[in-house]
Structures are given as C-alpha cells and as structure tokens.
Design a protein around this motif. Structure first.
Motif, PDB file in Angstrom:
ATOM      1  N   TYR A  74       7.651  31.105  44.331  1.00  0.00           N
ATOM      2  CA  TYR A  74       7.500  30.701  45.738  1.00  0.00           C
ATOM      3  C   TYR A  74       6.371  31.440  46.293  1.00  0.00           C
ATOM      4  CZ  TYR A  74      11.183  27.395  45.834  1.00  0.00           C
ATOM      5  OH  TYR A  74      12.308  26.343  45.508  1.00  0.00           O
ATOM      6  N   GLU A  75       5.943  32.627  45.888  1.00  0.00           N
ATOM      7  CA  GLU A  75       5.012  33.524  46.584  1.00  0.00           C
ATOM      8  C   GLU A  75       3.551  32.524  46.384  1.00  0.00           C
ATOM      9  OE1 GLU A  75       4.266  37.533  45.348  1.00  0.00           O
ATOM     10  OE2 GLU A  75       6.471  37.792  45.640  1.00  0.00           O
ATOM     11  N   PHE A  76       3.395  31.587  45.428  1.00  0.00           N
ATOM     12  CA  PHE A  76       2.204  30.969  44.825  1.00  0.00           C
ATOM     13  C   PHE A  76       2.347  29.498  45.295  1.00  0.00           C
ATOM     14  CE2 PHE A  76       2.754  34.729  42.033  1.00  0.00           C
ATOM     15  CZ  PHE A  76       1.487  35.216  42.303  1.00  0.00           C
ATOM     16  N   ASP A  77       3.426  29.069  45.327  1.00  0.00           N
ATOM     17  CA  ASP A  77       3.607  27.528  45.625  1.00  0.00           C
ATOM     18  C   ASP A  77       4.838  27.164  46.403  1.00  0.00           C
ATOM     19  OD1 ASP A  77       3.299  24.866  45.323  1.00  0.00           O
ATOM     20  OD2 ASP A  77       2.191  24.745  43.682  1.00  0.00           O
ATOM     21  N   LYS A  78       4.844  26.227  47.185  1.00  0.00           N
ATOM     22  CA  LYS A  78       6.236  25.966  47.791  1.00  0.00           C
ATOM     23  C   LYS A  78       6.970  24.826  46.845  1.00  0.00           C
ATOM     24  CE  LYS A  78       4.360  22.161  50.432  1.00  0.00           C
ATOM     25  NZ  LYS A  78       4.118  21.279  51.852  1.00  0.00           N
ATOM     26  N   ASN A  79       5.985  24.348  45.954  1.00  0.00           N
ATOM     27  CA  ASN A  79       6.798  23.213  44.925  1.00  0.00           C
ATOM     28  C   ASN A  79       6.965  24.139  43.507  1.00  0.00           C
ATOM     29  OD1 ASN A  79       7.249  20.939  46.521  1.00  0.00           O
ATOM     30  ND2 ASN A  79       5.084  20.936  46.801  1.00  0.00           N
ATOM     31  N   LEU A  80       7.944  23.938  42.700  1.00  0.00           N
ATOM     32  CA  LEU A  80       8.192  24.637  41.444  1.00  0.00           C
ATOM     33  C   LEU A  80       8.608  23.542  40.548  1.00  0.00           C
ATOM     34  CD1 LEU A  80      10.004  27.800  42.542  1.00  0.00           C
ATOM     35  CD2 LEU A  80       7.827  27.393  42.424  1.00  0.00           C
ATOM     36  N   ILE A  81       8.258  23.605  39.195  1.00  0.00           N
ATOM     37  CA  ILE A  81       8.830  22.792  38.037  1.00  0.00           C
ATOM     38  C   ILE A  81       9.577  23.610  37.329  1.00  0.00           C
ATOM     39  CG2 ILE A  81       7.843  21.837  35.939  1.00  0.00           C
ATOM     40  CD1 ILE A  81       7.180  20.062  37.976  1.00  0.00           C
ATOM     41  N   ILE A  82      10.832  23.187  36.965  1.00  0.00           N
ATOM     42  CA  ILE A  82      11.777  23.998  36.127  1.00  0.00           C
ATOM     43  C   ILE A  82      12.041  23.162  34.763  1.00  0.00           C
ATOM     44  CG2 ILE A  82      14.054  25.064  36.061  1.00  0.00           C
ATOM     45  CD1 ILE A  82      12.367  25.663  38.393  1.00  0.00           C
ATOM     46  N   GLU A  83      11.669  23.718  33.668  1.00  0.00           N
ATOM     47  CA  GLU A  83      11.974  23.026  32.283  1.00  0.00           C
ATOM     48  C   GLU A  83      12.879  23.993  31.568  1.00  0.00           C
ATOM     49  OE1 GLU A  83       7.304  20.863  31.746  1.00  0.00           O
ATOM     50  OE2 GLU A  83       7.785  23.210  31.113  1.00  0.00           O
ATOM     51  N   PRO A  84      13.289  23.532  30.522  1.00  0.00           N
ATOM     52  CA  PRO A  84      14.012  24.143  29.480  1.00  0.00           C
ATOM     53  C   PRO A  84      13.267  24.905  28.661  1.00  0.00           C
ATOM     54  CG  PRO A  84      13.934  21.876  28.696  1.00  0.00           C
ATOM     55  CD  PRO A  84      13.197  21.874  30.146  1.00  0.00           C
ATOM     56  N   PHE A  85      13.307  26.191  28.598  1.00  0.00           N
ATOM     57  CA  PHE A  85      12.535  26.959  27.522  1.00  0.00           C
ATOM     58  C   PHE A  85      13.088  26.859  26.120  1.00  0.00           C
ATOM     59  CE2 PHE A  85      11.925  31.144  25.251  1.00  0.00           C
ATOM     60  CZ  PHE A  85      10.511  31.136  25.510  1.00  0.00           C
ATOM     61  N   ILE A  86      12.031  26.472  25.373  1.00  0.00           N
ATOM     62  CA  ILE A  86      12.357  26.176  24.214  1.00  0.00           C
ATOM     63  C   ILE A  86      11.771  27.413  23.130  1.00  0.00           C
ATOM     64  CG2 ILE A  86      11.873  24.353  22.162  1.00  0.00           C
ATOM     65  CD1 ILE A  86      11.112  22.385  24.464  1.00  0.00           C
ATOM     66  N   GLU A  87      12.742  27.754  22.730  1.00  0.00           N
ATOM     67  CA  GLU A  87      12.690  29.010  21.798  1.00  0.00           C
ATOM     68  C   GLU A  87      11.893  28.549  20.231  1.00  0.00           C
ATOM     69  OE1 GLU A  87      12.861  33.074  21.645  1.00  0.00           O
ATOM     70  OE2 GLU A  87      14.340  31.954  22.850  1.00  0.00           O
ATOM     71  N   ASN A  88      10.909  29.453  20.041  1.00  0.00           N
ATOM     72  CA  ASN A  88       9.828  29.299  18.954  1.00  0.00           C
ATOM     73  C   ASN A  88       9.311  27.848  18.934  1.00  0.00           C
ATOM     74  OD1 ASN A  88      10.727  31.861  17.837  1.00  0.00           O
ATOM     75  ND2 ASN A  88      12.709  31.066  17.127  1.00  0.00           N
ATOM     76  N   VAL A  89       9.003  27.247  19.954  1.00  0.00           N
ATOM     77  CA  VAL A  89       8.545  26.127  19.836  1.00  0.00           C
ATOM     78  C   VAL A  89       7.000  26.193  19.295  1.00  0.00           C
ATOM     79  CG1 VAL A  89       7.415  26.198  22.181  1.00  0.00           C
ATOM     80  CG2 VAL A  89       7.783  23.921  21.018  1.00  0.00           C
ATOM     81  N   LYS A  90       6.439  25.211  18.487  1.00  0.00           N
ATOM     82  CA  LYS A  90       5.224  25.050  17.917  1.00  0.00           C
ATOM     83  C   LYS A  90       4.110  24.549  19.097  1.00  0.00           C
ATOM     84  CE  LYS A  90       5.256  26.320  13.599  1.00  0.00           C
ATOM     85  NZ  LYS A  90       4.386  27.399  13.042  1.00  0.00           N
ATOM     86  N   GLU A  91       3.217  25.319  19.166  1.00  0.00           N
ATOM     87  CA  GLU A  91       2.295  25.009  20.413  1.00  0.00           C
ATOM     88  C   GLU A  91       0.888  24.566  19.685  1.00  0.00           C
ATOM     89  OE1 GLU A  91       0.889  26.261  24.819  1.00  0.00           O
ATOM     90  OE2 GLU A  91       2.512  27.370  23.852  1.00  0.00           O
ATOM     91  N   TYR A  92       0.546  23.587  20.179  1.00  0.00           N
ATOM     92  CA  TYR A  92      -1.215  23.242  19.616  1.00  0.00           C
ATOM     93  C   TYR A  92      -2.166  22.919  21.012  1.00  0.00           C
ATOM     94  CZ  TYR A  92       1.268  23.384  15.369  1.00  0.00           C
ATOM     95  OH  TYR A  92       2.106  23.524  14.220  1.00  0.00           O
ATOM     96  N   ASN A  93      -3.247  23.347  20.971  1.00  0.00           N
ATOM     97  CA  ASN A  93      -4.272  23.171  21.943  1.00  0.00           C
ATOM     98  C   ASN A  93      -5.348  22.290  21.404  1.00  0.00           C
ATOM     99  OD1 ASN A  93      -2.820  24.833  23.494  1.00  0.00           O
ATOM    100  ND2 ASN A  93      -4.154  26.711  23.212  1.00  0.00           N
ATOM    101  N   LEU A  94      -5.693  21.162  22.139  1.00  0.00           N
ATOM    102  CA  LEU A  94      -6.979  20.500  21.624  1.00  0.00           C
ATOM    103  C   LEU A  94      -7.698  19.867  22.752  1.00  0.00           C
ATOM    104  CD1 LEU A  94      -8.136  18.427  19.544  1.00  0.00           C
ATOM    105  CD2 LEU A  94      -6.290  16.721  20.113  1.00  0.00           C
ATOM    106  N   ALA A  95      -9.056  20.344  22.436  1.00  0.00           N
ATOM    107  CA  ALA A  95      -9.704  20.093  23.525  1.00  0.00           C
ATOM    108  C   ALA A  95     -10.785  18.815  23.222  1.00  0.00           C
ATOM    109  CB  ALA A  95     -10.744  21.111  23.948  1.00  0.00           C
ATOM    110  N   GLY A  96     -11.389  18.130  24.254  1.00  0.00           N
ATOM    111  CA  GLY A  96     -12.299  17.158  23.887  1.00  0.00           C
ATOM    112  C   GLY A  96     -13.296  16.463  25.268  1.00  0.00           C
ATOM    113  N   TYR A  97     -14.076  15.707  24.890  1.00  0.00           N
ATOM    114  CA  TYR A  97     -14.889  14.961  26.114  1.00  0.00           C
ATOM    115  C   TYR A  97     -15.159  13.541  25.234  1.00  0.00           C
ATOM    116  CZ  TYR A  97     -18.659  16.615  22.941  1.00  0.00           C
ATOM    117  OH  TYR A  97     -19.625  16.855  21.942  1.00  0.00           O
ATOM    118  N   MET A  98     -15.688  12.759  26.356  1.00  0.00           N
ATOM    119  CA  MET A  98     -16.081  11.556  26.100  1.00  0.00           C
ATOM    120  C   MET A  98     -17.668  11.633  26.269  1.00  0.00           C
ATOM    121  SD  MET A  98     -15.392   8.210  25.517  1.00  0.00           S
ATOM    122  CE  MET A  98     -13.939   7.661  26.665  1.00  0.00           C
TER     123      MET A  98
END
Length: 345
Positions: free
Chosen positions: A193-217
């Motif tokens: 709340y020091e940074f924003d009055k609105n927060l998102i709460i999500e389940p923390f998924i242990e050992n989740v696989k994460e992938y990043n992909l960039a692109g443009y048109m």
C-alpha cells in the motif's frame, strides 16, 4: 538511423529507466542517438552521449544541461540565436508512471511525434494489472486467478496461502511480497500500500515454470524474440531483475518443445494484435500442467529486452519503419459556415 531515446520520468522506476538508457547507448552504437531525460519535476533535458552515465543523474549534473521543450514534430532547444531541433523517431524508454501509463504516449500523439512504444489504449491495459486481467478474459488468454484489494475497504482474502501480493500499477517487482501464513499478511499489505491503493492477490505457485517472450509488429507480421526461461530464486525480485539489468549479451534460448513454443507465441499474438502495434513488448508467462498463463505484460521492457534478440539493431530499424499512423480530423468549419450562411451572415 536517427533515434531519440526518452527516459527518466516521475515514477518509482525512474532509476531503472536510466539504467535502460545507458545500456541502449552501447547496444545501439552506430545509430545517430539523441538522449532526452525527463526529470522528476517533468523538465526535459538534452543529455550528451558522453554524459550518459549514472553519476550524471545521481549528482544532479543533468540540471546544468540544455532544457528542451515539446513542440510539433519533436523537441526544441532554445539557443542564444535561434533554436536546435531534436526531431526523428522517439523511443519511449520511461518505465512505470509517465512512460507506461499513457501520459507520454498522449503527449507524443498530441505533438505528432513518431515514436516506438505503447499507445494510450495499450498503456491502460498493461499498466494496471487489474485491466490486464480483464483483457485476458476478453481475448481468451488464461491468467492466474486473482482477487483485488483496495486500501479504502476491508475485505477478506479467500485465496489459500501461500499468496503473492502485488501493487496493481507497478512493475519491477517493487512492493511485491510472498505471504506464507496469516501472521505475515499485515506487513506485506502495508508494504504494497506504500506504492498503490489497489493490490492484486494471486496464489503463489511453487516451482512454476516461467518463460519470457518479446516481439513487435513489422511488415504486417509479429517478429518474435527467442523464448527465455529466466533464472530465479523463489520469484524474480527487484534485485534479481535489475542488479544485472544492464546486460546486453543475448541470453540462451529455453530448452522447450516446439509445441510449447507455439502455445506461447499464440498467446503473445492474441495479446499484441490490435493493441500494441508500434511497441516492442515482453510478455512473461507461467506454464502449469502444460497450460500457458499470462503473468504480466511489459509494454516497455527493461533495456527493451535487447538480450532476447539476435539482431536488436535490425529489430529497432524494422519496427521504426512499421509504426502506425494516427489520422487527425480535418477541421474546415463547414458546420459553422453553413449556420452563418443560413442566417445570412
């Protein structure tokens, strides 16, 4: 190629933007580069390439440099005799507020300046994580289930622990906490709340696989980067993301199946098309039980995700040649003239 890199801004990610700009000075060497710095007071300064180092800004030396102002088609620097024009394509490299919330996009559009970066609509749907969730629902892209908290209301969290708490309108993992049990909740909420009055709460998924992909048109087709599997501890915190943030060497391609790579690209295409034309973005995905979930959209990724492209210079050139053109309404006062004519005036 002539390119003006616009960086800084009044946001919690101000310093990250400076690091990004310094890294692109090296990565885009050979281009005709101009650097325009937006201070926290929204004053624009022209920064010479030789002064593009962190100390220039931390010591406030930039305040001795020429002030420039937005004018139609670019930035103008007033001189004792005449003025100096900083024209050409602008690369919006302001992270967080100002750069990613649509403020700079609106200014650049208003002054008919060509630019690389998200347009106003794209900024709205990627800057606020709540709206990103709404976008996912509307285009058929899966995202992790979530709840929204607001500082002005009391509301119980129903998602089982462990959970992850995020400020809704902030990137770079600033203000983000993992909460394993209820005793840790109040501190995590106070931090966010020091940074924003609105927060998102999500389940923390242990050992989740994460992938990043960039692109443009470019040329009517999305040009993809490689897929990266970022190295992380429990999650990619601020230090992990940005202490090695100025990297400019290409990272290794993730060792994944062609089927999974296609799924990531399909989700990216749904997100990008009709919304992010003119921008180079990076999408961060989770993969759970072979299902792809969007984690977040980075409309102005750190260092423009240059490390995901084999030939970043060519990527910027191709994107620059494929920027969308916004039409301005032509005003001819026909309606007012017709009224005056009818009145005999």
């Amino acid at each position: 190629m002539k390119l003006t890199i616009l960086f800084g801004g009044a946001s919690f990610e101000h310093e990250i933007s400076i690091v990004s700009a310094i890294s692109l000075k090296e990565k885009l060497s050979g281009f005709d580069l101009n650097f325009i710095f937006c201070d926290q007071d929204h004053t624009f300064y022209a920064i010479d390439q030789k002064d593009m180092k962190a100390k220039t800004f931390s010591s406030a030396s930039h305040k001795k440099m020429p002030i420039v102002n937005l004018t139609n088609g670019g930035f103008t620097q007033k001189k004792l005799i005449g003025s100096k024009e900083h024209t050409g394509i602008v690369l919006n490299l302001i992270h967080g507020a100002d750069g990613e919330d649509g403020t700079i996009a609106a200014l650049l559009d208003f002054y008919s300046i060509k630019y690389i970066g998200p347009r106003i609509n794209a900024s709205v749907f990627s800057y606020d994580k709540r709206y990103t969730k709404y976008l996912c629902d509307s285009i058929g892209v899966k995202s992790v289930k979530y709840e929204v908290l607001n500082s002005s209301e009391q509301k119980d969290i129903t998602i089982p622990y462990p959970i992850i708490i995020k400020p809704a309108s902030l990137g770079s993992s600033i203000g983000v906490s993992i909460v394993n049990e209820e005793s840790e909740l109040d501190y995590a909420l106070d931090t966010a709340y020091e940074f924003d009055k609105n927060l998102i709460i999500e389940p923390f998924i242990e050992n989740v696989k994460e992938y990043n992909l960039a692109g443009y048109m470019a040329d009517g087709e999305i040009q993809f980067s490689i897929v990266e599997e970022p190295q992380k501890n429990k999650f990619l915190d601020f230090e992990k993301k940005y202490m090695d943030f100025s990297r400019s060497s290409q990272v290794l391609k993730a060792d994944i199946s062609s089927d999974l790579e296609n799924k990531l690209k399909q989700s990216f295409t749904k997100i990008y098309t009709g919304m992010f034309e003119g921008a180079l973005i990076r999408c961060d995905f989770f993969v759970v039980n072979d299902e792809v979930y969007l984690n977040e959209i980075n409309p102005i990724p750190g260092s423009m995700a240059n490390y995901l492209f084999e030939d970043f210079k060519t990527a910027i050139e191709k994107l620059s040649n494929s920027l969308p053109h916004s039409k301005r309404a032509k005003v001819n006062y026909e309606y007012i003239h017709s009224i005056n004519s009818a009145k005999g005036k």
